[in-house]
Design an enzyme around this catalytic site. Structure first.
Site, mmCIF file in Angstrom:
data_model
loop_
_atom_site.group_PDB
_atom_site.id
_atom_site.type_symbol
_atom_site.label_atom_id
_atom_site.label_comp_id
_atom_site.label_asym_id
_atom_site.label_seq_id
_atom_site.Cartn_x
_atom_site.Cartn_y
_atom_site.Cartn_z
ATOM 1 N N ARG A 40 2.164 8.608 8.546
ATOM 2 C CA ARG A 40 0.930 8.203 7.851
ATOM 3 C C ARG A 40 0.069 7.446 8.856
ATOM 4 O O ARG A 40 0.490 6.425 9.394
ATOM 5 C CB ARG A 40 1.245 7.325 6.642
ATOM 6 C CG ARG A 40 -0.010 6.717 6.032
ATOM 7 C CD ARG A 40 0.224 6.079 4.686
ATOM 8 N NE ARG A 40 0.304 7.076 3.646
ATOM 9 C CZ ARG A 40 0.003 6.851 2.349
ATOM 10 N NH1 ARG A 40 -0.411 5.676 1.959
ATOM 11 N NH2 ARG A 40 0.111 7.815 1.460
ATOM 12 N N HIS A 65 -4.296 14.947 2.906
ATOM 13 C CA HIS A 65 -3.098 14.376 2.245
ATOM 14 C C HIS A 65 -2.336 15.523 1.566
ATOM 15 O O HIS A 65 -2.274 15.600 0.337
ATOM 16 C CB HIS A 65 -3.531 13.310 1.243
ATOM 17 C CG HIS A 65 -2.427 12.430 0.751
ATOM 18 N ND1 HIS A 65 -1.153 12.444 1.283
ATOM 19 C CD2 HIS A 65 -2.406 11.480 -0.237
ATOM 20 C CE1 HIS A 65 -0.404 11.559 0.646
ATOM 21 N NE2 HIS A 65 -1.136 10.966 -0.283
ATOM 22 N N GLN A 69 0.452 15.196 -1.307
ATOM 23 C CA GLN A 69 -0.074 14.869 -2.637
ATOM 24 C C GLN A 69 -0.553 16.136 -3.343
ATOM 25 O O GLN A 69 -0.260 16.349 -4.524
ATOM 26 C CB GLN A 69 -1.236 13.876 -2.474
ATOM 27 C CG GLN A 69 -1.864 13.472 -3.782
ATOM 28 C CD GLN A 69 -1.017 12.488 -4.567
ATOM 29 O OE1 GLN A 69 -0.632 11.458 -4.041
ATOM 30 N NE2 GLN A 69 -0.730 12.797 -5.826
ATOM 31 N N ASP A 125 -10.384 9.937 -7.067
ATOM 32 C CA ASP A 125 -9.631 9.117 -6.114
ATOM 33 C C ASP A 125 -10.426 7.827 -5.926
ATOM 34 O O ASP A 125 -11.594 7.749 -6.345
ATOM 35 C CB ASP A 125 -9.502 9.901 -4.782
ATOM 36 C CG ASP A 125 -8.679 9.164 -3.721
ATOM 37 O OD1 ASP A 125 -7.974 8.185 -4.067
ATOM 38 O OD2 ASP A 125 -8.730 9.571 -2.541
ATOM 39 N N CYS A 141 -4.561 10.550 -7.681
ATOM 40 C CA CYS A 141 -3.405 10.407 -6.784
ATOM 41 C C CYS A 141 -2.811 9.004 -6.836
ATOM 42 O O CYS A 141 -1.662 8.821 -6.455
ATOM 43 C CB CYS A 141 -3.811 10.766 -5.358
ATOM 44 S SG CYS A 141 -5.205 9.802 -4.742
ATOM 45 N N ARG A 196 5.920 13.620 -6.576
ATOM 46 C CA ARG A 196 5.910 13.446 -5.125
ATOM 47 C C ARG A 196 7.339 13.583 -4.604
ATOM 48 O O ARG A 196 7.604 14.220 -3.586
ATOM 49 C CB ARG A 196 5.350 12.066 -4.742
ATOM 50 C CG ARG A 196 3.900 11.804 -5.134
ATOM 51 C CD ARG A 196 2.952 12.657 -4.333
ATOM 52 N NE ARG A 196 3.113 12.459 -2.906
ATOM 53 C CZ ARG A 196 2.571 11.458 -2.201
ATOM 54 N NH1 ARG A 196 1.781 10.590 -2.785
ATOM 55 N NH2 ARG A 196 2.783 11.345 -0.887
HETATM 56 N N1 NVA Z 1 -8.199 8.389 -0.270
HETATM 57 C C1 NVA Z 1 -7.161 7.395 -0.426
HETATM 58 C C2 NVA Z 1 -5.888 8.043 -0.863
HETATM 59 C C3 NVA Z 1 -4.764 7.088 -1.113
HETATM 60 C C4 NVA Z 1 -3.499 7.789 -1.524
HETATM 61 C C5 NVA Z 1 -6.983 6.661 0.889
HETATM 62 O O1 NVA Z 1 -6.955 7.315 1.934
HETATM 63 O O2 NVA Z 1 -6.862 5.427 0.866
HETATM 64 N N1 CP Z 2 -0.911 8.590 -3.638
HETATM 65 C C1 CP Z 2 -0.384 7.969 -2.572
HETATM 66 O O1 CP Z 2 -0.237 8.553 -1.492
HETATM 67 O O2 CP Z 2 -0.011 6.681 -2.807
HETATM 68 P P1 CP Z 2 0.487 5.621 -1.736
HETATM 69 O O3 CP Z 2 -0.692 5.247 -0.888
HETATM 70 O O4 CP Z 2 0.990 4.477 -2.570
HETATM 71 O O5 CP Z 2 1.572 6.228 -0.894
#
Ligand code: NVA
Ligand code: CP
Length: 319
Positions: A102, A129, A132, A235, A275, A303
Site C-alpha cells: 500500500r 485499488h 477492493q 468514496d 469502500c 475483502r
Molecule cells: N480513496 C480512498 C480509499 C480508501 C480505501 C483513499 O485513497 O484514501
Molecule cells: N477500504 C479500504 O481499503 O479500507 P482501509 O483503508 O481501512 O484498508
C-alpha cells in the site's frame, strides 16, 4: 510471474474460477476442509498509509491460508530511509513468497514487481485499488447470482449499471472504470468537472486491452448518473495524501452527497456501496449508510474471501 497491480491483471476468462474460489473459501472458512495453499510461506505487507480493512483482511487471510503475514511499516524498514525500491524488492524476494503493498505512487508497485521475483499485490495506490473492486464485484454477485455458479456468477454483473459519485478522479473511481469494463458493466460518474477522470488515466486506459476501448460516462449532474443505476457507489472526498485540499474538496463536491433522495432516484432495488471508511454527513448521509439496501459491511467482509482467492491464485502461478 503473475502480479495483481490492476484489475486487468486478471483476464476475463480467469474470473469465473477466481470468483468460484472466493465463494468456496468463504463457505469452507473455519472448517477442516479449508484449503491452506500458503502453508510454509511468508508474505510481506509493506504499508506507507493507514489501513483497517486491507491490513486486517490480508493478515487474517494469509494466516487462514496457512501462511505467515509479515507487516512492515515503510518507516520501520530501510525503504523509508532511502534504500531503493528495486533493492528492497530483490532483498525481500530472497526471504518471502509475495509482497502486498500500500503506497502513494503507483509506479512503486510496478517497480517492485519488475525488480523482484515474487508476486506483488496492489493493496491501494493513489491510482488504483483493485482488491477492493474485486471484493465489491463478488459482493454484487452474492445478490444477483443467488444459487448460480462458475461463469454464471460473473455473468450476473454484465449489463448492470454502477453510478459513482463525488471524487471521480480518485483511486476508487479509476479502479471502478477498469473493473466495470472488465466485468461488462456500465459506469456513470458524477462529480465536479475539475475531478473528471484525468488525462493520465485516459492514457492508461488506452493501453488496456479492451475490445472497442474502455467505456464510461462522466457528468456533473448527480441525478443523471444515478438514474437507472443498479448500484450507487461513493468514496471519501479527501483521500489519503490529499488532506491539504480538504476545504476546497468539500466545497466543490458538496452537490454530490448521496442522500436518501438521490439514492431513491436509482432503480428501486438498487444497492448502496462504499469502500469505507465513510464520513457520514459528508459524501453520504447516515440514513443511506443504514438503509437495508446498503451492503457496506458485506463488502468489507468479502475483502477477506476475495483476497484469499487472489493470493491462492498468485501462489499457484508462482510454483
Ligand atoms: N480513496 C480512498 C480509499 C480508501 C480505501 C483513499 O485513497 O484514501
Ligand atoms: N477500504 C479500504 O481499503 O479500507 P482501509 O483503508 O481501512 O484498508
Amino acid at each position: 510471474m503473475k502480479h495483481f497491480l490492476k484489475e486487468t491483471d486478471f483476464a476475463r476468462s480467469e474470473l469465473p474460477q477466481l470468483f468460484a474460489l472466493a465463494r468456496e473459501l468463504k463457505r469452507k472458512r473455519g472448517t477442516r476442509s479449508a484449503p491452506r495453499p500458503l502453508a510454509g510461506q511468508t508474505w510481506a505487507m509493506i504499508f506507507s498509509k493507514s489501513s483497517t480493512r486491507t491490513r486486517v483482511s490480508f493478515e487474517v487471510g494469509i494466516h487462514e491460508l496457512g501462511g505467515n503475514p509479515l507487516f512492515l511499516n515503510k518507516n520501520d524498514i530501510q525503504l523509508g530511509r532511502g534504500e531503493t525500491v528495486e533493492d528492497t524488492a530483490r532483498v525481500l524476494s530472497r526471504f518471502v513468497h509475495g509482497l502486498i503493498v500500500r503506497t502513494f505512487d503507483h509506479g512503486e508497485v510496478e517497480r517492485l514487481a519488475a525488480a523482484g521475483s515474487v508476486p506483488v499485490v496492489n493493496a491501494l495506490t493513489d491510482f488504483l485499488h483493485p482488491c477492493q473492486i474485486f471484493a465489491d464485484a463478488f459482493t454484487m454477485t452474492e445478490r444477483w447470482a443467488k444459487g448460480r455458479t462458475g461463469a454464471k456468477l460473473v455473468e450476473s454483473l454484465r449489463g448492470r449499471k454502477i453510478a459513482f459519485l463525488g471524487d471521480t478522479a480518485c483511486n476508487m473511481a479509476n479502479s471502478w472504470i477498469l473493473g466495470a469494463n472488465l466485468f461488462g458493466m456500465n459506469i456513470s460518474l458524477a462529480g465536479p468537472k475539475e475531478f473528471a477522470p484525468s488525462a493520465e488515466f485516459q492514457a492508461q486506459l488506452a493501453k488496456e486491452n479492451f475490445r472497442g476501448g474502455a467505456d464510461y460516462q462522466f457528468t456533473t449532474d448527480p441525478l443523471e448518473a444515478v438514474r437507472g443505476a443498479d448500484v450507487v457507489y461513493t468514496d471519501v472526498w479527501v483521500s489519503m495524501g490529499k488532506e491539504e485540499e480538504t476545504k476546497e474538496r468539500i466545497r466543490v463536491m458538496s452537490p454530490y452527497v448521496v442522500t436518501g433522495k438521490l439514492f431513491a432516484a436509482a432503480k428501486k432495488d438498487a444497492l448502496f456501496m462504499h469502500c469505507l471508511p465513510a464520513h457520514a454527513g459528508e459524501e453520504v448521509t447516515q440514513d443511506v449508510l443504514d438503509n437495508p439496501r446498503s451492503i457496506i459491511f458485506d463488502q468489507a467482509e468479502n475483502r477477506l474471501h476475495m483476497q484469499k482467492a487472489i493470493l491462492a491464485t498468485l501462489a499457484a502461478a508462482a510454483r
